[in-house]
Design a protein around this motif. Structure first.
Motif, PDB file in Angstrom:
ATOM      1  N   ARG A 118      -1.635 111.382  30.936  1.00  0.00           N
ATOM      2  CA  ARG A 118      -1.357 110.593  29.723  1.00  0.00           C
ATOM      3  C   ARG A 118      -2.629 110.247  28.968  1.00  0.00           C
ATOM      4  NH1 ARG A 118      -0.556 108.656  25.544  1.00  0.00           N
ATOM      5  NH2 ARG A 118       1.023 107.118  24.894  1.00  0.00           N
ATOM      6  N   PHE A 119      -3.677 109.881  29.688  1.00  0.00           N
ATOM      7  CA  PHE A 119      -4.939 109.497  29.060  1.00  0.00           C
ATOM      8  C   PHE A 119      -6.105 110.161  29.783  1.00  0.00           C
ATOM      9  CE2 PHE A 119      -2.210 105.778  28.137  1.00  0.00           C
ATOM     10  CZ  PHE A 119      -2.294 105.780  26.751  1.00  0.00           C
ATOM     11  N   ALA A 120      -6.882 110.925  29.049  1.00  0.00           N
ATOM     12  CA  ALA A 120      -8.083 111.511  29.634  1.00  0.00           C
ATOM     13  C   ALA A 120      -9.013 110.375  30.067  1.00  0.00           C
ATOM     14  CB  ALA A 120      -8.784 112.402  28.611  1.00  0.00           C
ATOM     15  N   PRO A 121      -9.748 110.549  31.169  1.00  0.00           N
ATOM     16  CA  PRO A 121     -10.600 109.472  31.672  1.00  0.00           C
ATOM     17  C   PRO A 121     -11.869 109.285  30.845  1.00  0.00           C
ATOM     18  CG  PRO A 121     -10.840 111.408  33.042  1.00  0.00           C
ATOM     19  CD  PRO A 121      -9.747 111.718  32.054  1.00  0.00           C
ATOM     20  N   LYS A 122     -11.686 108.928  29.598  1.00  0.00           N
ATOM     21  CA  LYS A 122     -12.804 108.673  28.693  1.00  0.00           C
ATOM     22  C   LYS A 122     -12.849 107.204  28.291  1.00  0.00           C
ATOM     23  CE  LYS A 122     -12.645 113.357  26.765  1.00  0.00           C
ATOM     24  NZ  LYS A 122     -12.439 114.176  25.534  1.00  0.00           N
ATOM     25  N   THR A 123     -11.671 106.630  28.051  1.00  0.00           N
ATOM     26  CA  THR A 123     -11.584 105.236  27.647  1.00  0.00           C
ATOM     27  C   THR A 123     -11.247 104.387  28.865  1.00  0.00           C
ATOM     28  OG1 THR A 123     -10.800 105.899  25.458  1.00  0.00           O
ATOM     29  CG2 THR A 123     -10.478 103.595  26.087  1.00  0.00           C
ATOM     30  N   ARG A 124     -12.190 103.600  29.321  1.00  0.00           N
ATOM     31  CA  ARG A 124     -12.001 102.834  30.554  1.00  0.00           C
ATOM     32  C   ARG A 124     -10.868 101.806  30.406  1.00  0.00           C
ATOM     33  NH1 ARG A 124     -15.087 101.869  35.275  1.00  0.00           N
ATOM     34  NH2 ARG A 124     -13.570 100.991  36.719  1.00  0.00           N
ATOM     35  N   GLU A 125     -10.621 101.342  29.204  1.00  0.00           N
ATOM     36  CA  GLU A 125      -9.591 100.341  28.970  1.00  0.00           C
ATOM     37  C   GLU A 125      -8.232 100.796  29.501  1.00  0.00           C
ATOM     38  OE1 GLU A 125      -8.381  97.462  25.249  1.00  0.00           O
ATOM     39  OE2 GLU A 125      -8.662  99.610  24.847  1.00  0.00           O
ATOM     40  N   ARG A 126      -7.958 102.084  29.431  1.00  0.00           N
ATOM     41  CA  ARG A 126      -6.676 102.609  29.899  1.00  0.00           C
ATOM     42  C   ARG A 126      -6.596 102.660  31.426  1.00  0.00           C
ATOM     43  NH1 ARG A 126      -3.122 102.108  25.754  1.00  0.00           N
ATOM     44  NH2 ARG A 126      -3.838 103.221  23.893  1.00  0.00           N
ATOM     45  N   TYR A 127      -7.737 102.554  32.070  1.00  0.00           N
ATOM     46  CA  TYR A 127      -7.787 102.643  33.530  1.00  0.00           C
ATOM     47  C   TYR A 127      -8.186 101.317  34.181  1.00  0.00           C
ATOM     48  CZ  TYR A 127      -7.352 107.724  33.332  1.00  0.00           C
ATOM     49  OH  TYR A 127      -6.883 109.006  33.121  1.00  0.00           O
ATOM     50  N   ARG A 128      -8.546 100.333  33.390  1.00  0.00           N
ATOM     51  CA  ARG A 128      -8.958  99.041  33.934  1.00  0.00           C
ATOM     52  C   ARG A 128      -7.730  98.166  34.126  1.00  0.00           C
ATOM     53  NH1 ARG A 128     -11.778  97.085  29.943  1.00  0.00           N
ATOM     54  NH2 ARG A 128     -10.500  95.225  29.606  1.00  0.00           N
ATOM     55  N   GLY A 129      -7.446  97.813  35.365  1.00  0.00           N
ATOM     56  CA  GLY A 129      -6.192  97.142  35.684  1.00  0.00           C
ATOM     57  C   GLY A 129      -5.957  95.835  34.970  1.00  0.00           C
ATOM     58  N   ASP A 130      -7.034  95.132  34.571  1.00  0.00           N
ATOM     59  CA  ASP A 130      -6.856  93.836  33.920  1.00  0.00           C
ATOM     60  C   ASP A 130      -6.758  93.940  32.400  1.00  0.00           C
ATOM     61  OD1 ASP A 130      -9.467  94.516  33.340  1.00  0.00           O
ATOM     62  OD2 ASP A 130     -10.367  92.701  34.188  1.00  0.00           O
ATOM     63  N   SER A 131      -6.667  95.156  31.882  1.00  0.00           N
ATOM     64  CA  SER A 131      -6.555  95.367  30.440  1.00  0.00           C
ATOM     65  C   SER A 131      -5.097  95.393  30.000  1.00  0.00           C
ATOM     66  CB  SER A 131      -7.215  96.697  30.045  1.00  0.00           C
ATOM     67  OG  SER A 131      -6.927  97.026  28.700  1.00  0.00           O
ATOM     68  N   ARG A 132      -4.797  94.746  28.891  1.00  0.00           N
ATOM     69  CA  ARG A 132      -3.425  94.769  28.364  1.00  0.00           C
ATOM     70  C   ARG A 132      -3.071  96.147  27.812  1.00  0.00           C
ATOM     71  NH1 ARG A 132      -4.197  90.888  23.012  1.00  0.00           N
ATOM     72  NH2 ARG A 132      -5.549  92.287  21.815  1.00  0.00           N
TER      73      ARG A 132
END
Length: 241
Positions: A118-132
C-alpha cells in the motif's frame, strides 16, 4: 471486532526491533509475516488474555480472506476491505489501540507484506504506529467510527472526506454524528471537487456550530436534522458568520 468476541492483549514491538525492520524494508527486504523472536516484543502485564501465535495466525488468515487477493495498489478497494477486516477481526482493547507499539507489531510482524504493497517505505509517517496517518491505524479507526456502508462501494467516502470527519474531535468521537455527516456528503448529489469542497465547508460549519458543546449519540434523528440544517447553509461561497 465481532460482537461478543473477547478482546485480547496485543503484542508491543520494541523500538530496536522496529528500527531493524524499518531499515530492512528500506533495503527492499520484507520481513516474513509472523516471524518474530520472543525478546522483540512485550505484552501488557496488568492482566487479561494475551494474544498467542495461533490467534495471530488466524487473524492474519481472516484478513487475507477478506482481502481476497486485493493488494495495496488497488488503493480504494484495499482500504475498503482492510477497514472492514480490521473492524471484524482485530480483537483489541480501546486503550491498546491508542498505543503506537501495538500498531508497530501489526505493521512489521503481522502484515509487513500488505503494508508495503500500500505504501512504499519512504514516508515514515505511514509506518510509525503513533501516527494518525498510519497505514493500518487510520483504516481501523474508520471501521470503528463509521458504519460499513460508508467505508467503500457506492456510498463510500473519498480519502479527503474520511480525513475531514476523523481528524476533527467533534465527529471522530461520535459515530452517530459521523454517520450523519457521511450520509449528508453521499446524499449531496455532488461529485469530484464540488463534493470535496461541500464536505470541507460542511465540517467547518458543524465545528463552528457545536463549539465546546457535546452532541450525544442518543438521538440519531436529532443529529441528522442538525447536520441537514448545517448542510443547507453550505453554498459555494459560504463561510460561518
Amino acid at each position: 471486532m465481532d460482537a461478543g468476541t473477547e478482546a485480547l492483549l496485543q503484542r508491543r514491538l520494541k523500538p530496536e526491533a522496529v528500527e531493524l525492520r524499518w531499515a530492512a524494508l528500506q533495503d527492499g527486504q520484507v520481513p516474513a509475516p509472523l516471524a518474530v523472536e520472543s525478546d522483540e516484543y512485550t505484552v501488557d502485564p496488568t492482566g487479561g488474555t494475551a494474544v498467542d501465535d495461533a490467534q495471530l495466525s488466524a487473524f492474519r488468515a481472516a484478513v487475507l480472506a477478506e482481502l481476497d487477493g486485493v493488494r495495496g495498489d488497488a488503493t480504494r478497494e484495499f482500504d475498503h476491505r482492510m477497514s472492514l477486516a480490521l473492524r471484524r477481526h482485530l480483537r483489541i482493547l480501546p486503550a491498546e489501540a491508542g498505543r503506537g507499539d501495538v500498531w508497530d507489531y501489526l505493521t512489521f510482524v503481522v502484515f509487513p507484506d500488505l503494508v508495503i504493497s500500500r505504501f512504499a517505505p519512504k514516508t515514515r509517517e505511514r509506518y510509525r504506529g503513533d501516527s494518525r496517518r498510519h497505514a493500518l491505524r487510520r483504516l481501523w479507526r474508520r471501521g470503528l467510527v463509521l458504519s460499513p456502508r460508508f467505508l467503500g462501494g457506492d456510498h463510500g467516502l473519498a480519502e479527503d472526506e474520511f480525513v475531514q470527519i476523523l481528524e476533527r474531535q467533534t465527529t471522530s468521537l461520535s459515530p452517530a454524528l459521523s454517520d450523519a455527516v457521511a450520509s449528508a456528503i453521499v446524499g449531496s448529489g455532488l461529485t469530484g471537487g464540488e463534493r470535496r469542497e461541500f464536505a470541507r465547508r460542511l465540517m467547518k460549519i458543524i465545528t463552528y456550530r457545536t463549539g465546546m458543546y457535546w452532541l450525544g449519540d442518543e438521538d440519531s434523528e436529532a443529529l441528522s436534522r442538525f447536520v441537514d440544517a448545517c448542510a443547507a447553509e453550505v453554498t459555494p461561497s459560504s463561510e460561518p458568520s
